[in-house]
Design an enzyme around this catalytic site. Structure first.
Site, mmCIF file in Angstrom:
data_model
loop_
_atom_site.group_PDB
_atom_site.id
_atom_site.type_symbol
_atom_site.label_atom_id
_atom_site.label_comp_id
_atom_site.label_asym_id
_atom_site.label_seq_id
_atom_site.Cartn_x
_atom_site.Cartn_y
_atom_site.Cartn_z
ATOM 1 N N THR A 69 80.270 -31.488 -2.015
ATOM 2 C CA THR A 69 79.080 -31.714 -2.822
ATOM 3 C C THR A 69 79.068 -33.139 -3.285
ATOM 4 O O THR A 69 79.367 -33.436 -4.423
ATOM 5 C CB THR A 69 79.005 -30.766 -4.020
ATOM 6 N N THR B 219 75.058 -34.547 -11.224
ATOM 7 C CA THR B 219 75.004 -33.150 -11.692
ATOM 8 C C THR B 219 76.084 -32.979 -12.760
ATOM 9 O O THR B 219 75.860 -33.253 -13.923
ATOM 10 C CB THR B 219 75.165 -32.148 -10.534
ATOM 11 N N GLU C 290 85.837 -32.829 -11.920
ATOM 12 C CA GLU C 290 85.654 -31.905 -13.038
ATOM 13 C C GLU C 290 86.996 -31.528 -13.671
ATOM 14 O O GLU C 290 87.871 -30.968 -13.011
ATOM 15 C CB GLU C 290 84.933 -30.646 -12.565
ATOM 16 N N THR D 246 75.910 -19.263 -15.481
ATOM 17 C CA THR D 246 75.651 -18.307 -16.571
ATOM 18 C C THR D 246 75.992 -18.886 -17.926
ATOM 19 O O THR D 246 75.727 -18.285 -18.940
ATOM 20 C CB THR D 246 76.468 -17.016 -16.344
ATOM 21 N N LYS E 57 77.373 -39.584 -5.795
ATOM 22 C CA LYS E 57 77.568 -38.590 -6.836
ATOM 23 C C LYS E 57 78.544 -37.556 -6.297
ATOM 24 O O LYS E 57 78.646 -37.311 -5.091
ATOM 25 C CB LYS E 57 76.249 -37.935 -7.258
ATOM 26 N N ASN F 83 83.567 -24.250 -13.835
ATOM 27 C CA ASN F 83 83.060 -23.558 -12.663
ATOM 28 C C ASN F 83 82.906 -22.063 -12.871
ATOM 29 O O ASN F 83 82.179 -21.395 -12.130
ATOM 30 C CB ASN F 83 83.968 -23.874 -11.472
#
EC number: 2.3.1.35
Length: 398
Positions: free
Chosen positions: A187, A150, A271, A398, A176, A393
């Site tokens: 996750t 992802t 991230e 959006t 992942k 994040n």
């Protein structure tokens, strides 16, 4: 530089395809299959809110007869009610049709945005298309690893080969994960495959031990996901089992190594991360105490932001250990940062802050908390907290 070649265990095939789940057009569906029924076990998220695939797969393992695992990325199929369960079950039914096996012999995982229904027509076509592309090469494995990503920036693969009674055994895994990562998994998804022969009870205990020392020892920000799953398939294609404790230990060591490698790859790809942080806690009375302190230090925003700034602000580390809920006196604790003693048995030491800051700027950080209360120790891995993590994040949906 040529890509590293990884070996699939005997009797396994994999692939990854683009079926249309992701708006980006990137690969988004993977298959991991065994030519023969495989012993399969799993470890799942401890979140009370779980994705539909977790419910389906958790209800099907341990099993002696799994043929395949489907993983889609881009949509977590979580918080989707009865429709989500129906869709997850339908995914397994489609792959079962290709095998002509029972759908209970197929497992499923999903990862991505929570709260959206799956686009089932493209997924159903994708599963059928992927089945036709299954292969045994390193490239086929890489396709599968890429298709479960992802926000990951790189695929995560690890392989280990050992010899048991003259037979070469392979343990290979993919994973992942880049955020929403916390101890007790998050996750993150992982599939581990081996051609060794294992009974379900032994496979279950071995996987839990490996996960407890790897995926349950990493944290990005402390947020436990709805979807995290680690699945092990052992198809016995070599005909070699683990008849003795010594052989079991050899396989356990290989499994631990693969899981640990994958877990650390997740942290290195976290991230926005700029620093890889190893937190070693030693000298506690029991493992739970060591885990508790390591977890709190890893998840402290003040510790993580100090690391971001290459700031050897050791007071943040010591105080984090102090609120972990483990009783100790200040004089019971020493602290090393990148092998420099900066706090020794309750008192600060003199050290070159500028030199230590420069060593932190390499991006490799080692925090060692040493107690004199016992003999238990624990190692966790985490990363820093950067503005890029916040940007990623803040804009995720959006």
């Amino acid at each position: 530089m040529a890509a590293k070649q990884h070996t699939l265990p005997q009797g396994f095939q994999t692939t990854g395809v683009t079926c249309g789940i992701k708006d980006s057009g990137l690969p988004d569906l993977s298959l991991f299959t065994s030519d023969t029924p495989a012993t399969s076990v799993g470890v799942f998220t401890q979140n009370q809110v779980v994705g539909a695939p977790v419910i389906v797969s958790r209800g099907r393992v341990p099993s002696p007869s799994v043929r395949g695992i489907i993983i889609n990325s881009g949509n977590a199929n979580a918080c989707t009610g009865e429709q989500g369960l129906t869709d997850a079950q339908r995914m397994t039914a489609i792959l079962a049709e290709q095998f002509t096996c029972d759908e209970s012999d197929v497992l499923v995982c999903s990862t991505g945005v929570i709260g959206h229904f799956l686009p089932m027509p493209v997924i159903e076509n994708g599963i059928r298309d992927a089945f036709k592309q299954l292969g045994k090469s390193s490239e086929d494995l890489t396709k599968a690893a890429k298709s479960i990503m992802t926000t990951d920036t790189v695929e995560k693969i690890s392989s280990k080969q050992i010899e048991i009674d003259g037979t070469l055994i392979t343990v290979t895994g993919v994973a992942k994960g880049a955020a929403m990562i916390a101890p007790n998994m998050a996750t993150m998804l992982s599939v581990i495959m081996t051609d060794c022969q294992l009974e379900t009870s032994l496979a279950d205990s071995m996987l839990k031990q490996a996960v407890n020392q790897s995926f349950n020892c990493i944290s990005v920000e402390g947020h436990t996901s709805t979807s995290d799953t680690v699945l092990l398939m052992a198809n016995g294609a070599t005909g070699q089992g683990c008849a003795s404790e010594q052989l079991q230990q050899a396989l356990q060591s290989a499994l631990n190594e693969v899981c640990s490698d994958l877990a650390q790859q997740i942290i290195r790809d976290a991230e926005g991360a700029e620093h890889f942080v190893r937190v070693e806690v030693s000298g506690l009375e029991n493992e739970d105490d060591a885990r508790r302190i390591a977890k709190v230090v890893c998840e402290s925003p003040l510790v993580k932001t100090a690391v971001t700034g290459n700031d050897p602000n050791w007071g943040r580390i010591v105080s984090a250990a102090g609120y972990a809920g483990v009783p100790f006196q200040e004089q019971d604790l020493s602290l090393r940062l990148n092998d420099v003693v900066i706090y020794e048995w309750g008192s600060p030491t003199s050290f070159d802050e500028s030199a230590l800051s420069k060593s932190m700027a390499t991006g490799e950080i080692k925090i060692q908390l040493e107690f004199r209360l016992g003999n238990e120790k624990m190692t966790y891995w985490t990363c820093d907290l950067t503005s890029e993590y916040i940007r990623l994040n803040a804009d995720y949906t959006t």
